[in-house]
Design a protein around this motif. Structure first.
Motif, PDB file in Angstrom:
ATOM      1  N   GLY B 574       0.819  -1.208   0.000  1.00 10.05           N
ATOM      2  CA  GLY B 574       0.000   0.000   0.000  1.00 10.05           C
ATOM      3  C   GLY B 574       0.851   1.255   0.000  1.00 10.05           C
ATOM      4  N   LEU B 575       1.908   1.247   0.828  1.00  4.66           N
ATOM      5  CA  LEU B 575       2.800   2.414   0.897  1.00  4.66           C
ATOM      6  C   LEU B 575       3.480   2.629  -0.454  1.00  4.66           C
ATOM      7  CD1 LEU B 575       4.258   4.609   2.594  1.00  4.66           C
ATOM      8  CD2 LEU B 575       6.000   2.906   3.082  1.00  4.66           C
ATOM      9  N   ALA B 576       3.934   1.520  -1.055  1.00  3.37           N
ATOM     10  CA  ALA B 576       4.599   1.627  -2.355  1.00  3.37           C
ATOM     11  C   ALA B 576       3.668   2.260  -3.381  1.00  3.37           C
ATOM     12  CB  ALA B 576       5.041   0.245  -2.822  1.00  3.37           C
ATOM     13  N   ALA B 818      -4.729   3.202  -2.048  1.00  4.56           N
ATOM     14  CA  ALA B 818      -3.504   2.744  -1.373  1.00  4.56           C
ATOM     15  C   ALA B 818      -3.772   2.459   0.098  1.00  4.56           C
ATOM     16  CB  ALA B 818      -2.404   3.797  -1.527  1.00  4.56           C
ATOM     17  N   VAL B 819      -4.534   3.348   0.740  1.00  3.97           N
ATOM     18  CA  VAL B 819      -4.852   3.143   2.161  1.00  3.97           C
ATOM     19  C   VAL B 819      -5.721   1.890   2.309  1.00  3.97           C
ATOM     20  CG1 VAL B 819      -6.068   4.100   4.152  1.00  3.97           C
ATOM     21  CG2 VAL B 819      -4.561   5.551   2.803  1.00  3.97           C
ATOM     22  N   ALA B 820      -6.648   1.691   1.361  1.00  6.13           N
ATOM     23  CA  ALA B 820      -7.475   0.474   1.401  1.00  6.13           C
ATOM     24  C   ALA B 820      -6.585  -0.754   1.284  1.00  6.13           C
ATOM     25  CB  ALA B 820      -8.489   0.492   0.261  1.00  6.13           C
ATOM     26  N   SER B 821      -5.564  -0.655   0.460  1.00  6.28           N
ATOM     27  CA  SER B 821      -4.621  -1.763   0.313  1.00  6.28           C
ATOM     28  C   SER B 821      -3.892  -2.016   1.631  1.00  6.28           C
ATOM     29  CB  SER B 821      -3.646  -1.418  -0.805  1.00  6.28           C
ATOM     30  OG  SER B 821      -2.584  -2.300  -0.825  1.00  6.28           O
ATOM     31  N   ILE B 874      10.532   1.152   4.809  1.00  5.59           N
ATOM     32  CA  ILE B 874      11.725   1.319   3.958  1.00  5.59           C
ATOM     33  C   ILE B 874      11.526   0.570   2.632  1.00  5.59           C
ATOM     34  CG2 ILE B 874      14.180   0.758   3.747  1.00  5.59           C
ATOM     35  CD1 ILE B 874      14.395   1.333   6.776  1.00  5.59           C
ATOM     36  N   ALA B 875      11.078  -0.694   2.736  1.00  6.12           N
ATOM     37  CA  ALA B 875      10.883  -1.479   1.507  1.00  6.12           C
ATOM     38  C   ALA B 875       9.796  -0.855   0.630  1.00  6.12           C
ATOM     39  CB  ALA B 875      10.516  -2.919   1.854  1.00  6.12           C
ATOM     40  N   GLY B 876       8.707  -0.397   1.259  1.00  6.19           N
ATOM     41  CA  GLY B 876       7.605   0.220   0.515  1.00  6.19           C
ATOM     42  C   GLY B 876       8.063   1.486  -0.188  1.00  6.19           C
ATOM     43  N   THR B 877       8.905   2.262   0.498  1.00  8.04           N
ATOM     44  CA  THR B 877       9.403   3.502  -0.113  1.00  8.04           C
ATOM     45  C   THR B 877      10.277   3.181  -1.323  1.00  8.04           C
ATOM     46  OG1 THR B 877       9.367   4.531   2.053  1.00  8.04           O
ATOM     47  CG2 THR B 877      10.645   5.650   0.365  1.00  8.04           C
ATOM     48  N   VAL B 915       1.479   3.138   7.831  1.00  2.01           N
ATOM     49  CA  VAL B 915       2.059   1.790   7.980  1.00  2.01           C
ATOM     50  C   VAL B 915       2.261   1.462   9.462  1.00  2.01           C
ATOM     51  CG1 VAL B 915       4.179   0.444   7.650  1.00  2.01           C
ATOM     52  CG2 VAL B 915       3.139   1.628   5.714  1.00  2.01           C
ATOM     53  N   PHE B 916       2.856   2.415  10.206  1.00  5.46           N
ATOM     54  CA  PHE B 916       3.095   2.166  11.635  1.00  5.46           C
ATOM     55  C   PHE B 916       1.777   2.037  12.391  1.00  5.46           C
ATOM     56  CE2 PHE B 916       7.413   3.477  10.699  1.00  5.46           C
ATOM     57  CZ  PHE B 916       8.133   2.617  11.500  1.00  5.46           C
ATOM     58  N   PHE B 917       0.827   2.885  12.027  1.00  5.61           N
ATOM     59  CA  PHE B 917      -0.472   2.851  12.705  1.00  5.61           C
ATOM     60  C   PHE B 917      -1.136   1.488  12.502  1.00  5.61           C
ATOM     61  CE2 PHE B 917      -5.096   3.394  12.448  1.00  5.61           C
ATOM     62  CZ  PHE B 917      -5.348   3.887  13.721  1.00  5.61           C
ATOM     63  N   PHE B 918      -1.165   1.039  11.230  1.00  2.80           N
ATOM     64  CA  PHE B 918      -1.849  -0.221  10.942  1.00  2.80           C
ATOM     65  C   PHE B 918      -1.081  -1.420  11.521  1.00  2.80           C
ATOM     66  CE2 PHE B 918      -3.875   2.154   7.295  1.00  2.80           C
ATOM     67  CZ  PHE B 918      -5.131   2.158   7.868  1.00  2.80           C
TER      68      PHE B 918
END
Lengths: 244, 944
Positions: B574-576, B818-821, B874-877, B915-918
């Motif tokens: 999702g972040l990616a 993306a957030v839904a993902s 980091i990986a998503g970024t 990401v951290f929140f979820f």
């Protein structure tokens, strides 16, 4: 019934090679309750695993009920384990997500047996082992002794000629242990099968009719237990061990 | 299979909460795909309805070969004489100005509000039709009243009715007023309110005025447009009449025609100009253009003839200046263009399916580790490798199948809600694309099977003896090395699919089928070594912050890098997606829109009267004007074969005037040479996109076609894409959907007239004097052009602003996806954290037994969640940046847009926060459950 000739097995643990079995010769001619005794690291569990076709020897021959199991392929060994013998482990030997009846039926289910026959057979075995009311319970709701009896029932599903038990009372108290040993003796006698139990307890061995003592990867001797109590077995065992 | 099924179901039912979490993840993933599919289909349905409303149900169409021309209505009789013809339908179109008197309440000093008469005016597209046949092939949807039946009657669409309302007029045609339009058209069916003589309360006055506007029964004045029967060039050459002289003369005779509004119809869903429909006689009265039409449509007798064969047979019956085509050609072009919008759907579906597959894979793999002993026992008592593998595959099948069964209807339901909320924009309601929904279902099932494939393979390789052993196998460094190498190889494959192809087609398909999945797998695997690296770096400081025993966190995570790494992998997608979208979207805003230089204002019309330009030139604040003709030509220079087809706008101007007013940045060639060559004919200048995508430059030939004719022009300059092209699209959104027009070719009007036979004016660009007030100028332009066929006028600044709002809005919508993902992944992460806690219950029991407080367990699990979150971030970024690079190349090769990638700091930080929140949020329920259990229960957990 069971014949081992010059059986050898070597493991590699880290960088070290361990000779677990160094030419085991063992012969059991008729049904009954037999024991394999030895100290920790003597090779008794390795021998049991070879007898159970869970592993293959590096050298030597193993025959069970006339079948040369050292020559079996992976697939044949799996099929042999399903019907040719029963195995009972020390602990964690039931599938926690299945009920007692389902655990007993599991080998039959794996073999594609008729469900009705399986239900009938599991009910018979539950009765035989005094668990008639516990069929629907899951392992977590049963005592250790009851769980082990379910495991024995599962091993007996196909009335195999050989039942192997690897320290089956390792996690039981003395009263439950004694009850289980008697049960195994009774099963061997009434079902006319060969029960081989690996143990390091003289009290357990005293229930067997003959005990094979393993030391340093070889059968160092046998103890005929007739007329011996646990103390007597312990004394004979110490003679073999002490002779080292 | 029965045994495998029993094993699978017992496993699933015994871990119901975790099964539910896995199913929830797949369900949401399937719902996302299904909702997007339905939304896409519904939007396309609305577009199709609108376009079919324009195209009609006729099979053949007669139009002038020269775009924008007209022809005598007598041609219809030729068509009617064909034996295959059922009936023929004529249609004439032109821009008109409409004025309506309204009674409103207006302030009267300190005496409250009094009733006053006001007049509102606006421009619209008039459609002159045969009232007996038109509505058979193109039936409009009525909001109020009826269709016109006789001379002097008109029906207007809701858009026009709303423009002629107090709300629109009072808001001074601002964005706020535009937003109000089309929101709710129910009031148009009501009668106009009674206006009292006077009210004292402002709220009451505003409430009363809100319903004031054009209604059925209103009498409107329609300004009769000036229309010269011959071109100015012909008048000047043949009769010696000057353009200025004729214009002044004709102004004297301009008068309005009063018509009655008998009906209000649904507006076009895609926007575009307001529409008025009337009989041909009324149309001729207004336009003064008797006896000519723009097109004749031919409806063939039911099921008897092949339209293509009929067209071929009768082409010779018509004059060379007319073209006879089948309307299927138009609709097939439409379908092709609508299909191109499926590209995004394909990419999103691949992403969602893979995301769900990885969640299932991680969940099942963790399950194997947890059930290792049980699986070994099954092997010991005669279970085959195949049976264990089948059980895993059936588990995956169950999760995927259940996800499909629940997710697809949920997605449809969600789409239904959205369509209901936005019913005004989607008048055709919910359209359910069965094919796409089946694909969404298959995707979910496939994700289950793909996700179960690795666990099935692993379990089939499990040695019963080793599995029975209590000894935990340590993580082998060389295995991590192999994982790293495979990950890098996958990323290399993605880089190769993006970097190596030199044409858009190969790039797109290679990326969709190979590059994108490889990148996904690569980053997923990369998360494993990355987790090890991250935990080595942060475990000690994090342990100090969270008051954990030294080395506990590091050793816990390092012991299970695959589980932690794959969990992070599930979370990163999702972040990616978010970062990738914002990098590319930001680049579009920065590198495309920001660099476009707009003239100060534009005026757009269907066939703008030539004197409209004179009227503009007469305004004191206008410095210069430039008339422009935009003509669609076909080119195969861009697009994906089989999915997209592009029309290029041939933008024609008088070169010297245009160059004097528009700043073009020459990348190749120079202005002086280009000007000279354009004036001498046979030459064009092209946008930079042609050079980027096709390698076309100065000296090359640009080939295009219009109708059946092919044309070749020499390229004499390559320029950056100017705002003019964009402005033309802004005014023609509906038509753009048919044409999917991108990028412009610039040539002279002389070439346009000679080669394409089109001398209409569609756009006038305007340059203001220094210091002109934009809002006032636009108001005066609208007033000055009343009656000249103007459909809309826009300030350059406002157009740019609205496009920017649209792009930013799109970015927000995609960010929601993306957030839904991330929420989908959240269920997967929760499942994994629960599984992770389950497998370590004994370990936690020991910690509690030796004196650890409950808080320590909480902090330990949360610290692990932080490690997972950081790895995922980091990986998503990194994946987002690499994905954005892919997007940049796709834009470059498919449509020639060059972009410079820059990290979007705000969205990246927001993505990291999410990401951290979820991740931490997913851990909380499991932590609460863990803390409720007593030490004795935790220690007893190994007895099975």
């Amino acid at each position: 019934m069971i014949r081992c000739a010059e059986v050898e097995k070597t493991y590699t643990l880290g960088s070290e090679r361990v000779h677990a079995l160094r030419g085991v010769d063992l012969s059991i001619e008729r049904p009954g309750f037999y024991g394999i005794m030895g100290q920790s690291g003597s090779g008794k569990s390795t021998l049991l695993h070879l007898l159970a076709a869970l592993d293959r020897p590096d050298a030597g021959e193993i025959e069970i009920a006339g079948k040369a199991i050292h020559t079996l392929s992976e697939r044949e060994a799996t099929a042999f384990r399903r019907k040719g013998l029963g195995i009972v482990f020390q602990s964690f030997n039931l599938i926690p997500t299945l009920s007692a009846s389902e655990n007993i039926e599991l080998p039959g289910l794996l073999a594609g047996e008729d469900r009705q026959w399986l239900r009938k057979r599991s009910a018979e075995l539950l009765d035989l082992l005094g668990l008639g009311e516990r069929g629907r319970h899951r392992p977590e709701a049963m005592s250790g002794g009851e769980q082990q009896r379910v495991a024995i029932a599962r091993a007996l599903l196909y009335s195999p000629p050989v039942l192997l038990a690897d320290e089956p009372t390792g996690n039981l108290d003395s009263a439950n242990s004694d009850r289980l040993w008697r049960l195994l003796g009774k099963v061997a006698e009434e079902q006319d099968i060969t029960v081989v139990m690996v143990t390091h307890e003289p009290a357990a061995a005293s229930h067997c009719e003959r005990v094979f003592v393993i030391r340093d990867g070889t059968v160092h001797g046998t103890i005929e237990t007739e007329g011996l109590d646990a103390g007597g077995v312990a004394a004979r065992y110490q003679q073999f061990i002490g002779a080292a | 299979m029965q045994a495998a099924w029993r094993l699978a179901t017992s496993n699933l039912s015994a871990r119901r909460s975790r099964t539910a979490l896995l199913v929830a993840a797949v369900t949401l993933s399937a719902a996302l795909i299904a909702a997007v599919a339905c939304a896409l289909e519904s939007a396309n349905g609305a577009i199709r309805q609108q376009l079919e409303g324009q195209i009609g149900s006729a099979e053949l169409r007669i139009r002038p070969a020269n775009a924008g021309g007209v022809f005598p209505i007598g041609v219809m009789e030729i068509a009617e004489s064909w034996p295959e013809t059922d009936f023929a339908v004529p249609r004439a179109r032109d821009a008109i100005s409409v004025r309506v008197p309204l009674t409103v309440l207006e302030p009267d000093g300190d005496n409250g509000f009094v009733r006053r008469e006001r007049t509102l005016t606006t421009d619209a597209m008039a459609n002159g039709v045969d009232l007996r046949t038109e509505f058979k092939i193109r039936p409009p949807t009525m909001i109020a009243g009826r269709l016109p039946r006789k001379r002097g009657e008109i029906a207007v669409d809701a858009k026009l009715a709303e423009r002629l309302s107090w709300v629109y007029a009072n808001a001074n045609q601002t964005e706020e007023a535009l937003n109000q339009l089309g929101v709710n058209t129910d009031h148009l069916a009501r009668r106009a309110p009674e206006i009292p003589e006077r009210v004292t309360n402002e709220a009451e006055a505003v409430a009363t005025n809100r319903d004031v506007g054009l209604r059925v029964g209103a009498r409107v004045s329609v300004l009769r447009l000036f229309r010269s029967p011959v071109s100015f060039e012909q008048l000047e050459n043949k009769f010696g009449i000057s353009r200025e002289g004729l214009t002044d003369f004709m102004r004297l005779f301009r008068s309005s025609v009063t018509l009655e509004v008998v009906g209000i119809t649904e507006p076009p869903p895609l926007g575009g100009a307001p529409q008025v429909v009337m009989g041909l006689e009324t149309f001729y009265t207004i336009t003064g253009r008797a006896g000519v039409v723009d097109e004749v449509e031919v409806h063939l007798k039911e099921g008897e003839y092949d339209p293509e064969a009929v067209a071929e047979r009768h082409r010779g019956d018509l004059d060379d200046s007319l073209s006879l085509t089948t309307t299927e050609k138009v609709t097939s072009g439409l379908e092709k263009n609508l299909a191109s919008s499926n590209i995004g759907f394909i990419l999103a579906s691949v992403l969602a399916t893979m995301s769900a597959a990885f969640i299932i894979m991680t969940g099942l793999t963790t399950g194997i580790a947890e059930q290792q002993r049980g699986l070994a026992i099954i092997r010991c008592i005669g279970g085959t490798k195949a049976q264990l593998a089948q059980a895993q595959l059936l588990t995956g099948l169950f999760v995927g199948g259940t996800g499909a069964l629940l997710g697809v209807p949920l997605g449809v339901l969600f789409a239904k809600v959205m369509v209901t909320v936005y019913k005004d924009n989607l008048p055709t309601g919910l359209r359910i694309p069965l094919g796409m929904l089946v694909l969404a279902g298959i995707g979910s099932v496939a994700s289950g099977l793909i996700g179960a494939a690795y666990p099935a393979w692993r379990v089939s390789r499990m040695s019963p003896l080793r599995a029975l052993s209590n000894r935990a196998e340590g993580v082998k460094a060389h295995h991590l090395g192999v994982v790293l190498l495979i990950a890098l190889a996958c990323l290399g494959i993605q880089a190769a699919t993006i970097g190596l192809p030199n044409d858009g087609d190969t790039l797109f398909w290679a990326y969709t089928t190979l590059g994108l999945p490889a990148m996904f797998v690569g980053y997923f695997l990369l998360c494993v070594p990355l987790t090890v690296l991250i935990v080595r770096v942060i475990s000690e400081p994090l342990s100090v912050i969270l008051r954990l025993p030294p080395r506990l966190l590091g050793r816990t995570v390092s012991a299970t890098p695959y589980r932690h790494g794959f969990t992070a992998g599930a979370m990163m997608a999702g972040l990616a997606l978010m970062i990738s979208i914002w990098i590319n979207g930001g680049s579009v805003l920065r590198d495309w829109l920001a660099k476009i230089e707009f003239p100060d204002a534009f005026v757009n019309g269907f066939r703008l009267a030539v004197e409209a330009q004179d009227a503009l030139d007469a305004l004191p604040f206008i410095d210069e004007t430039c008339a422009i003709t935009i003509h669609p030509v076909q080119t195969d220079a861009f697009g994906i074969s089989g999915l997209t087809t592009y029309t290029t706008s041939f933008i024609a101007f008088e070169p010297s005037e245009f160059f004097g007013m528009t700043h073009l940045e020459f990348i190749e060639g120079d202005e002086a040479t280009a000007l000279e060559r354009l004036e001498s004919g046979g030459a064009v200048i092209v946008g930079r996109e042609f050079q980027v995508a096709q390698g076309l430059g100065v000296g090359d030939t640009f080939a295009c076609s219009s109708g059946d004719e092919e044309f070749a022009f020499e390229i004499v300059g390559v320029v950056t894409s100017p705002g003019l092209e964009l402005a033309s699209k802004f005014f023609n959104i509906g038509e753009e959907y048919i044409d999917q027009s991108i990028h412009a070719v610039f040539g002279s009007r002389q070439d346009m007239i000679e080669k394409f036979g089109n001398d209409n004016i569609q756009l006038i660009q305007i340059k203001f004097n220094e210091g002109t007030d934009d809002a006032n100028a636009m108001r005066e332009i609208r007033q000055a052009l009343f009656g000249y066929g103007m459909l809309d006028a826009g300030s350059g600044g406002r157009i740019k602003q609205e496009i920017e709002i649209f792009i930013r809005g799109s970015l927000v919508v995609f960010s929601a996806v993306a957030v839904a993902s991330m929420i989908v992944a959240c269920f997967g992460v929760a499942n994994l954290i629960v599984a992770s806690i389950e497998t370590r219950r004994f370990e936690f029991g020991v910690l509690r037994a030796v004196g650890a407080q409950r808080g320590l367990l909480t902090r330990l699990v949360l610290a692990e969640a932080v490690v997972i979150g950081l790895t995922a971030s980091i990986a998503g970024t990194l994946m987002g940046v690499q994905g954005a690079w892919a997007g940049k190349r796709i834009y470059e090769l498919l449509i020639g847009l060059l972009m410079e990638l820059r990290m979007p700091l705000g969205p990246t930080l927001a993505g990291w926060g999410a990401v951290f929140f979820f991740t931490i949020g997913a851990a909380v329920p499991a932590v609460i459950r863990l803390n409720r259990q007593r030490t004795r229960e935790l220690l007893a957990s190994t007895k099975g």
